[in-house]
Scaffold this motif. Sequence first.
Motif, PDB file in Angstrom:
ATOM      1  N   SER A  94     -19.286 -14.914  68.465  1.00 26.60           N
ATOM      2  CA  SER A  94     -18.886 -14.484  69.797  1.00 26.60           C
ATOM      3  C   SER A  94     -18.417 -15.687  70.612  1.00 26.60           C
ATOM      4  N   GLY A  95     -17.267 -15.553  71.249  1.00 28.00           N
ATOM      5  CA  GLY A  95     -16.701 -16.633  72.051  1.00 28.00           C
ATOM      6  C   GLY A  95     -15.607 -17.409  71.341  1.00 28.00           C
ATOM      7  N   ASP A  96     -15.523 -17.274  70.008  1.00 28.97           N
ATOM      8  CA  ASP A  96     -14.480 -17.979  69.257  1.00 28.97           C
ATOM      9  C   ASP A  96     -13.123 -17.309  69.464  1.00 28.97           C
ATOM     10  N   GLN A  97     -12.071 -18.112  69.363  1.00 29.04           N
ATOM     11  CA  GLN A  97     -10.711 -17.596  69.416  1.00 29.04           C
ATOM     12  C   GLN A  97      -9.972 -18.026  68.165  1.00 29.04           C
ATOM     13  N   PHE A 152      -6.957 -13.610  68.522  1.00 31.88           N
ATOM     14  CA  PHE A 152      -8.111 -12.725  68.387  1.00 31.88           C
ATOM     15  C   PHE A 152      -9.283 -13.375  69.106  1.00 31.88           C
ATOM     16  N   SER A 153      -9.891 -12.654  70.024  1.00 28.26           N
ATOM     17  CA  SER A 153     -11.068 -13.140  70.744  1.00 28.26           C
ATOM     18  C   SER A 153     -12.271 -12.427  70.161  1.00 28.26           C
ATOM     19  N   ILE A 154     -13.209 -13.191  69.641  1.00 29.26           N
ATOM     20  CA  ILE A 154     -14.403 -12.623  69.013  1.00 29.26           C
ATOM     21  C   ILE A 154     -15.442 -12.341  70.099  1.00 29.26           C
ATOM     22  N   GLU A 155     -15.959 -11.123  70.084  1.00 27.74           N
ATOM     23  CA  GLU A 155     -16.970 -10.736  71.091  1.00 27.74           C
ATOM     24  C   GLU A 155     -18.215 -10.264  70.405  1.00 27.74           C
TER      25      GLU A 155
END
Length: 74
Positions: free
Chosen positions: A60-63, A71-74
């Motif tokens: 979470s928080g990685d792009q 892609f933004s990981i949530e």
Amino acid sequence: MNNVRSAKKIKIDGDFITLGQLLKEEGIIPTGGAAKWFLREHPVEVNHQPEQRRGKKLRSGDQVVVEQTTFSIE
């Protein structure tokens, strides 16, 4: 040349998803086995750094930037 990027949010159920899993689930590659080849042939960035490891854990928080899509990981 068009530098417009699209953005997509990716929700993960566990603590992480691997880069190879992301590529497969998003339909960028047909199978997990294609990840190694894809990452050698196409530039991919994770948090603004070049990345070629299909097993790279995304949290979470990685792009991730792949072929003009962020892609933004949530």
